[in-house]
Design a protein around this motif. Structure first.
Motif, PDB file in Angstrom:
ATOM      1  N   ARG A  31     -23.264 -74.595  29.747  1.00 55.17           N
ATOM      2  CA  ARG A  31     -23.859 -74.046  30.957  1.00 55.17           C
ATOM      3  C   ARG A  31     -24.175 -72.558  30.851  1.00 55.17           C
ATOM      4  O   ARG A  31     -24.816 -71.992  31.738  1.00 55.17           O
ATOM      5  CB  ARG A  31     -22.939 -74.270  32.148  1.00 55.17           C
ATOM      6  N   ASN A  32     -23.701 -71.939  29.804  1.00 53.01           N
ATOM      7  CA  ASN A  32     -23.791 -70.483  29.720  1.00 53.01           C
ATOM      8  C   ASN A  32     -24.905 -69.985  28.816  1.00 53.01           C
ATOM      9  O   ASN A  32     -25.345 -70.672  27.899  1.00 53.01           O
ATOM     10  CB  ASN A  32     -22.470 -69.920  29.186  1.00 53.01           C
ATOM     11  N   THR A  33     -25.347 -68.763  29.119  1.00 60.62           N
ATOM     12  CA  THR A  33     -26.228 -68.019  28.234  1.00 60.62           C
ATOM     13  C   THR A  33     -25.377 -67.261  27.224  1.00 60.62           C
ATOM     14  O   THR A  33     -24.272 -66.809  27.543  1.00 60.62           O
ATOM     15  CB  THR A  33     -27.080 -67.027  29.046  1.00 60.62           C
ATOM     16  N   THR A  52     -30.539 -69.224  26.486  1.00 58.17           N
ATOM     17  CA  THR A  52     -30.022 -69.693  27.767  1.00 58.17           C
ATOM     18  C   THR A  52     -29.485 -71.119  27.649  1.00 58.17           C
ATOM     19  O   THR A  52     -29.563 -71.758  26.601  1.00 58.17           O
ATOM     20  CB  THR A  52     -31.122 -69.667  28.833  1.00 58.17           C
ATOM     21  N   PRO A  98     -22.669 -63.295  29.005  1.00 53.60           N
ATOM     22  CA  PRO A  98     -22.673 -62.577  30.274  1.00 53.60           C
ATOM     23  C   PRO A  98     -21.981 -63.380  31.358  1.00 53.60           C
ATOM     24  O   PRO A  98     -21.995 -64.616  31.354  1.00 53.60           O
ATOM     25  CB  PRO A  98     -24.163 -62.412  30.575  1.00 53.60           C
ATOM     26  N   THR A  99     -21.357 -62.676  32.294  1.00 50.18           N
ATOM     27  CA  THR A  99     -20.751 -63.281  33.468  1.00 50.18           C
ATOM     28  C   THR A  99     -21.340 -62.623  34.703  1.00 50.18           C
ATOM     29  O   THR A  99     -22.112 -61.683  34.606  1.00 50.18           O
ATOM     30  CB  THR A  99     -19.229 -63.106  33.464  1.00 50.18           C
ATOM     31  N   TRP A 100     -20.902 -63.080  35.859  1.00 50.95           N
ATOM     32  CA  TRP A 100     -21.483 -62.553  37.096  1.00 50.95           C
ATOM     33  C   TRP A 100     -21.117 -61.092  37.301  1.00 50.95           C
ATOM     34  O   TRP A 100     -21.820 -60.354  38.010  1.00 50.95           O
ATOM     35  CB  TRP A 100     -21.028 -63.389  38.285  1.00 50.95           C
ATOM     36  N   ASN A 101     -20.023 -60.633  36.679  1.00 42.08           N
ATOM     37  CA  ASN A 101     -19.594 -59.257  36.903  1.00 42.08           C
ATOM     38  C   ASN A 101     -19.361 -58.487  35.607  1.00 42.08           C
ATOM     39  O   ASN A 101     -18.683 -57.448  35.611  1.00 42.08           O
ATOM     40  CB  ASN A 101     -18.324 -59.234  37.748  1.00 42.08           C
TER      41      ASN A 101
END
Length: 115
Positions: A31-33, A52, A98-101
């Motif tokens: 699910r991650n980039t 992606t 990368p993560t949301w934060n």
């Protein structure tokens, strides 16, 4: 918690090839980039290539046509195939998610291209 472990760096002559691998732990890999970044001595870290979750790729202009990023969701790995290497490709290469934060980073692997 995610861990990223790079491998495959080394010393190569200009015009040669190297293949970098990034093994990712943690769930939901597909699910991650993911991205590859590099940092040359005395320079800022820069993006090399990203991929992606739907396999869309992006490359820095300096590596287009020479580098290929790919992923294997079954093996939780991201690969950077580097061909026609140049001395200016020398640096420490990092795998990144990368993560949301922020982002998770690997420890880096050294790539040295001799002229």
């Amino acid at each position: 918690q995610v861990q990223l472990v790079e491998s495959g760096g080394g010393l190569v002559q200009a015009g040669g090839s190297l293949r970098l691998s990034c093994a990712a732990s943690g769930r939901l890999f597909s699910r991650n980039t993911y991205g590859w970044y590099r940092q040359a001595p005395g320079k800022q870290r820069e993006m090399v290539a990203t991929i992606t979750n739907n396999f869309s790729t992006n490359y820095a202009d300096s590596v287009k046509g020479r580098f290929t990023i790919s992923r294997d969701n079954a093996k939780n790995t991201v690969t950077l195939q580097m061909n026609s290497l140049k001395p200016e490709d020398t640096g420490v290469y990092y795998c990144q998610m990368p993560t949301w934060n922020g982002a998770y980073w690997g420890q880096g692997t050294q790539v040295t291209v001799s002229s």
